[in-house]
Design a protein around this motif. Structure first.
Motif, PDB file in Angstrom:
ATOM      1  N   VAL A 151       0.847  -1.197   0.000  1.00  0.00           N
ATOM      2  CA  VAL A 151       0.000   0.000   0.000  1.00  0.00           C
ATOM      3  C   VAL A 151       0.884   1.250   0.000  1.00  0.00           C
ATOM      4  O   VAL A 151       1.655   1.488   0.940  1.00  0.00           O
ATOM      5  CB  VAL A 151      -0.930   0.023   1.224  1.00  0.00           C
ATOM      6  CG1 VAL A 151      -1.810   1.269   1.200  1.00  0.00           C
ATOM      7  CG2 VAL A 151      -1.791  -1.245   1.266  1.00  0.00           C
ATOM      8  N   LEU A 152       0.768   2.026  -1.063  1.00  0.00           N
ATOM      9  CA  LEU A 152       1.482   3.302  -1.175  1.00  0.00           C
ATOM     10  C   LEU A 152       0.442   4.417  -1.116  1.00  0.00           C
ATOM     11  O   LEU A 152      -0.491   4.434  -1.931  1.00  0.00           O
ATOM     12  CB  LEU A 152       2.264   3.369  -2.491  1.00  0.00           C
ATOM     13  CG  LEU A 152       3.207   2.193  -2.792  1.00  0.00           C
ATOM     14  CD1 LEU A 152       3.887   2.396  -4.148  1.00  0.00           C
ATOM     15  CD2 LEU A 152       4.236   2.014  -1.690  1.00  0.00           C
ATOM     16  N   ALA A 153       0.589   5.321  -0.160  1.00  0.00           N
ATOM     17  CA  ALA A 153      -0.407   6.371   0.048  1.00  0.00           C
ATOM     18  C   ALA A 153       0.182   7.731  -0.310  1.00  0.00           C
ATOM     19  O   ALA A 153       1.122   8.194   0.328  1.00  0.00           O
ATOM     20  CB  ALA A 153      -0.882   6.363   1.500  1.00  0.00           C
ATOM     21  N   LEU A 154      -0.387   8.338  -1.339  1.00  0.00           N
ATOM     22  CA  LEU A 154       0.050   9.664  -1.792  1.00  0.00           C
ATOM     23  C   LEU A 154      -1.046  10.660  -1.431  1.00  0.00           C
ATOM     24  O   LEU A 154      -1.924  10.962  -2.239  1.00  0.00           O
ATOM     25  CB  LEU A 154       0.311   9.639  -3.299  1.00  0.00           C
ATOM     26  CG  LEU A 154       0.777  10.947  -3.951  1.00  0.00           C
ATOM     27  CD1 LEU A 154       2.116  11.396  -3.376  1.00  0.00           C
ATOM     28  CD2 LEU A 154       0.858  10.791  -5.463  1.00  0.00           C
ATOM     29  N   LEU A 155      -0.999  11.138  -0.201  1.00  0.00           N
ATOM     30  CA  LEU A 155      -2.087  11.957   0.345  1.00  0.00           C
ATOM     31  C   LEU A 155      -1.542  13.219   1.024  1.00  0.00           C
ATOM     32  O   LEU A 155      -1.800  13.474   2.200  1.00  0.00           O
ATOM     33  CB  LEU A 155      -2.903  11.122   1.356  1.00  0.00           C
ATOM     34  CG  LEU A 155      -3.485   9.809   0.819  1.00  0.00           C
ATOM     35  CD1 LEU A 155      -3.986   8.936   1.963  1.00  0.00           C
ATOM     36  CD2 LEU A 155      -4.610  10.088  -0.174  1.00  0.00           C
ATOM     37  N   PRO A 156      -0.794  14.043   0.289  1.00  0.00           N
ATOM     38  CA  PRO A 156      -0.126  15.174   0.923  1.00  0.00           C
ATOM     39  C   PRO A 156      -1.052  16.157   1.623  1.00  0.00           C
ATOM     40  O   PRO A 156      -0.783  16.566   2.755  1.00  0.00           O
ATOM     41  CB  PRO A 156       0.620  15.849  -0.242  1.00  0.00           C
ATOM     42  CG  PRO A 156       0.009  15.305  -1.482  1.00  0.00           C
ATOM     43  CD  PRO A 156      -0.473  13.946  -1.136  1.00  0.00           C
ATOM     44  N   SER A 157      -2.162  16.526   1.008  1.00  0.00           N
ATOM     45  CA  SER A 157      -3.036  17.530   1.617  1.00  0.00           C
ATOM     46  C   SER A 157      -3.691  17.006   2.894  1.00  0.00           C
ATOM     47  O   SER A 157      -4.051  17.786   3.775  1.00  0.00           O
ATOM     48  CB  SER A 157      -4.103  17.986   0.622  1.00  0.00           C
ATOM     49  OG  SER A 157      -4.785  16.870   0.098  1.00  0.00           O
ATOM     50  N   TYR A 158      -3.849  15.683   3.007  1.00  0.00           N
ATOM     51  CA  TYR A 158      -4.425  15.091   4.208  1.00  0.00           C
ATOM     52  C   TYR A 158      -3.371  14.931   5.302  1.00  0.00           C
ATOM     53  O   TYR A 158      -3.642  15.131   6.480  1.00  0.00           O
ATOM     54  CB  TYR A 158      -5.037  13.726   3.878  1.00  0.00           C
ATOM     55  CG  TYR A 158      -6.224  13.803   2.954  1.00  0.00           C
ATOM     56  CD1 TYR A 158      -7.508  13.989   3.450  1.00  0.00           C
ATOM     57  CD2 TYR A 158      -6.063  13.691   1.573  1.00  0.00           C
ATOM     58  CE1 TYR A 158      -8.606  14.054   2.602  1.00  0.00           C
ATOM     59  CE2 TYR A 158      -7.159  13.761   0.707  1.00  0.00           C
ATOM     60  CZ  TYR A 158      -8.413  13.947   1.230  1.00  0.00           C
ATOM     61  OH  TYR A 158      -9.497  14.028   0.384  1.00  0.00           O
ATOM     62  N   LEU A 159      -2.145  14.567   4.893  1.00  0.00           N
ATOM     63  CA  LEU A 159      -1.068  14.388   5.875  1.00  0.00           C
ATOM     64  C   LEU A 159      -0.697  15.702   6.554  1.00  0.00           C
ATOM     65  O   LEU A 159      -0.181  15.710   7.670  1.00  0.00           O
ATOM     66  CB  LEU A 159       0.181  13.821   5.189  1.00  0.00           C
ATOM     67  CG  LEU A 159       0.242  12.303   4.988  1.00  0.00           C
ATOM     68  CD1 LEU A 159       1.447  11.946   4.131  1.00  0.00           C
ATOM     69  CD2 LEU A 159       0.298  11.579   6.322  1.00  0.00           C
ATOM     70  N   GLU A 160      -0.954  16.806   5.868  1.00  0.00           N
ATOM     71  CA  GLU A 160      -0.522  18.108   6.369  1.00  0.00           C
ATOM     72  C   GLU A 160      -1.504  18.735   7.346  1.00  0.00           C
ATOM     73  O   GLU A 160      -1.347  19.869   7.735  1.00  0.00           O
ATOM     74  CB  GLU A 160      -0.265  19.055   5.180  1.00  0.00           C
ATOM     75  CG  GLU A 160       0.922  18.609   4.351  1.00  0.00           C
ATOM     76  CD  GLU A 160       1.029  19.294   2.998  1.00  0.00           C
ATOM     77  OE1 GLU A 160       2.151  19.418   2.496  1.00  0.00           O
ATOM     78  OE2 GLU A 160      -0.008  19.704   2.440  1.00  0.00           O
ATOM     79  N   ARG A 161      -2.516  17.992   7.745  1.00  0.00           N
ATOM     80  CA  ARG A 161      -3.464  18.512   8.742  1.00  0.00           C
ATOM     81  C   ARG A 161      -3.855  17.406   9.715  1.00  0.00           C
ATOM     82  O   ARG A 161      -3.539  16.238   9.505  1.00  0.00           O
ATOM     83  CB  ARG A 161      -4.712  19.076   8.050  1.00  0.00           C
ATOM     84  CG  ARG A 161      -5.579  18.015   7.370  1.00  0.00           C
ATOM     85  CD  ARG A 161      -6.838  18.634   6.788  1.00  0.00           C
ATOM     86  NE  ARG A 161      -7.723  17.627   6.218  1.00  0.00           N
ATOM     87  CZ  ARG A 161      -8.606  16.916   6.914  1.00  0.00           C
ATOM     88  NH1 ARG A 161      -8.703  17.070   8.231  1.00  0.00           N
ATOM     89  NH2 ARG A 161      -9.382  16.026   6.311  1.00  0.00           N
ATOM     90  N   GLU A 162      -4.530  17.785  10.785  1.00  0.00           N
ATOM     91  CA  GLU A 162      -4.956  16.830  11.805  1.00  0.00           C
ATOM     92  C   GLU A 162      -6.394  16.373  11.535  1.00  0.00           C
ATOM     93  O   GLU A 162      -7.181  17.080  10.911  1.00  0.00           O
ATOM     94  CB  GLU A 162      -4.905  17.496  13.195  1.00  0.00           C
ATOM     95  CG  GLU A 162      -3.499  17.870  13.664  1.00  0.00           C
ATOM     96  CD  GLU A 162      -2.647  16.652  13.971  1.00  0.00           C
ATOM     97  OE1 GLU A 162      -3.188  15.691  14.541  1.00  0.00           O
ATOM     98  OE2 GLU A 162      -1.455  16.672  13.636  1.00  0.00           O
ATOM     99  N   GLY A 163      -6.732  15.190  12.014  1.00  0.00           N
ATOM    100  CA  GLY A 163      -8.124  14.773  12.057  1.00  0.00           C
ATOM    101  C   GLY A 163      -8.692  14.161  10.800  1.00  0.00           C
ATOM    102  O   GLY A 163      -9.915  14.085  10.650  1.00  0.00           O
ATOM    103  N   SER A 164      -7.849  13.683   9.879  1.00  0.00           N
ATOM    104  CA  SER A 164      -8.348  13.104   8.633  1.00  0.00           C
ATOM    105  C   SER A 164      -8.732  11.638   8.835  1.00  0.00           C
ATOM    106  O   SER A 164      -7.903  10.819   9.232  1.00  0.00           O
ATOM    107  CB  SER A 164      -7.290  13.210   7.533  1.00  0.00           C
ATOM    108  OG  SER A 164      -7.621  12.377   6.442  1.00  0.00           O
TER     109      SER A 164
END
Length: 327
Positions: A119-132
Motif C-alpha cells: 500500500v502506497l499512500a500519496l495523500l499530501p493535503s491530508y497528511l498536512e493537517r490533523e483529524g483526517s
C-alpha cells in the motif's frame, strides 16, 4: 446497543431494511439533533413505517452541531479539510471499532485481503493537517498489509516513482491510493507502464488544480500510469463506510451502506426512476453512534443494479430546503 458485528454481518436487502429501521428508531431516541430535525419535518417513528420514509439529516449539521447518538466518551473527532476561515465538519466517533471493521471489511469485500497488497499512500493535503479519517484508514491499511515497502509519501515524488516501478516490475500487487492532484503531479514527472498496480483516486483537487470532469481525468490518469482503469473511493468525514469504483466511475456499496437519490427541487422526495440526476443521500449503518441517514451535497445517479455515479456538487445557491436548524 449495537455491535460492529450487528452491522458488518448484514448480507441481504431484507436484513439491511430490518437493521436500518432499528437504527432509525435508536437514533431518533438517542440523537438530540436528529430527533429535533425529525420533529420539525414531522417524520417521527409514529409517521415513519418503512425505510423509504426515513428522513435524511442535511450534512451541514456536522458543521454546526454535535451529531452524536451515544453517551459514551468520544474516542476521536474526524474533521473535514477546508480553506482558511471555512467552517469544517466534525464527526465525533465514540467507538472506533465500527470504523475499523467497516473500512477493513469494505475493502476486502471488493479487493480481497489487504495483506495481498503493498500500500502506497500519496495523500499530501491530508497528511498536512490533523483529524483526517482517510489518513486513519490509510495508516491501518499500511500497517495491516505487513509489507515493509508500504508507506506514506508527501512530496518525495522521485522516491515514489522509483518504488512504484520497482514493485510493479517485481510482480507485486500494489495499491496506490492518491489524492487526485498529486496523481496528476506524478504522471507529469514520469510516464508509467504498470501491470500489477491499482491506481485509486480519492477525489479532490484541494484548490491545487482546476476541477475536471471524471471521464477526462480518468483518461489522463490511464494514459499516464499505463493502466486500463482508474479505481475510486467514495467516502467523506461524515461517513464511516466507503463505496468503491473498480473503473468507469460506477461505485458499489458494501452490504451495510446504500445510496438514495433525492429530488433536487424537493429534498424530502426520493427519485424512484433509475438514471435520473439528483441529490445523493447516504445510508451508512456503521454511523450508528452519529447519524446513519445523511443528505450530502453531491449530485449523482443511481442505476437498477445498485451502482451509482457522482456527477459533481450542488452550488450553495442550488441547495433548497432542509436547512432548518442549520446555523
Amino acid at each position: 446497543m449495537f455491535t460492529p458485528e450487528d452491522i458488518i454481518s448484514i448480507q441481504t436487502r431484507k436484513e439491511f431494511h430490518k437493521v436500518a429501521m432499528k437504527v432509525y428508531r435508536f437514533q431518533y431516541e438517542n440523537n438530540a439533533v436528529y430527533r429535533e430535525f425529525c420533529n420539525l419535518i414531522r417524520k417521527t417513528p409514529t409517521e415513519v413505517r418503512s425505510l423509504d420514509q426515513v428522513p435524511f439529516l442535511p450534512i451541514e449539521f456536522f458543521k454546526s452541531k454535535d451529531v452524536v447518538s451515544s453517551t459514551q466518551p468520544i474516542q476521536t473527532t474526524f474533521t473535514s479539510s477546508g480553506t482558511t476561515g471555512m467552517i469544517t465538519s466534525k464527526h465525533h466517533v465514540t467507538d472506533l471499532a465500527f470504523y475499523e471493521e467497516s473500512f477493513r471489511k469494505g475493502f476486502a469485500y471488493f479487493y480481497g485481503p489487504i495483506e495481498d497488497y503493498v500500500v502506497l499512500a500519496l495523500l499530501p493535503s491530508y497528511l498536512e493537517r490533523e483529524g483526517s479519517s482517510l489518513i486513519y484508514m490509510a495508516e491501518d491499511f499500511i500497517r495491516e498489509s505487513k509489507h515493509p515497502e508500504s508507506g506514506f509519501y508527501l512530496h518525495n515524488y522521485e522516491e515514489l516513482i522509483t518504488t512504484l516501478q520497482l514493485l510493479d516490475q517485481q510482480g507485486k500487487n500494489v495499491l496506490l491510493l492518491g489524492v487526485t492532484y498529486a496523481l496528476l503531479d506524478i504522471i507529469e514527472q514520469h510516464k508509467f507502464s504498470l501491470n500489477n498496480t491499482i491506481i485509486m483516486e480519492t477525489g479532490g483537487m484541494k484548490g491545487k488544480r482546476k476541477e475536471m470532469i471524471r471521464a477526462e481525468l480518468h483518461s489522463i490518469l490511464c494514459q499516464g500510469f499505463g493502466v486500463a482503469k482508474i479505481h475510486s473511493e467514495y467516502g467523506m468525514t461524515e461517513l464511516l463506510s466507503q463505496a468503491y469504483s473498480l473503473g468507469d466511475g460506477l461505485f458499489q456499496c458494501p452490504s451495510w451502506m446504500d445510496i438514495v437519490i433525492r429530488d433536487p427541487e424537493d429534498p424530502l422526495t426520493r427519485i424512484e426512476d433509475f438514471g435520473k440526476t439528483g441529490g445523493v443521500n447516504v445510508i451508512d449503518l456503521a454511523n450508528i453512534n452519529s447519524c446513519s441517514f445523511i443528505a450530502t451535497q453531491d449530485l449523482g445517479k443511481k442505476y437498477e443494479d445498485g451502482t451509482f455515479e457522482i456527477l459533481g456538487r450542488f452550488d450553495h445557491s442550488d441547495i433548497r430546503g432542509c436547512n432548518l436548524m442549520v446555523v
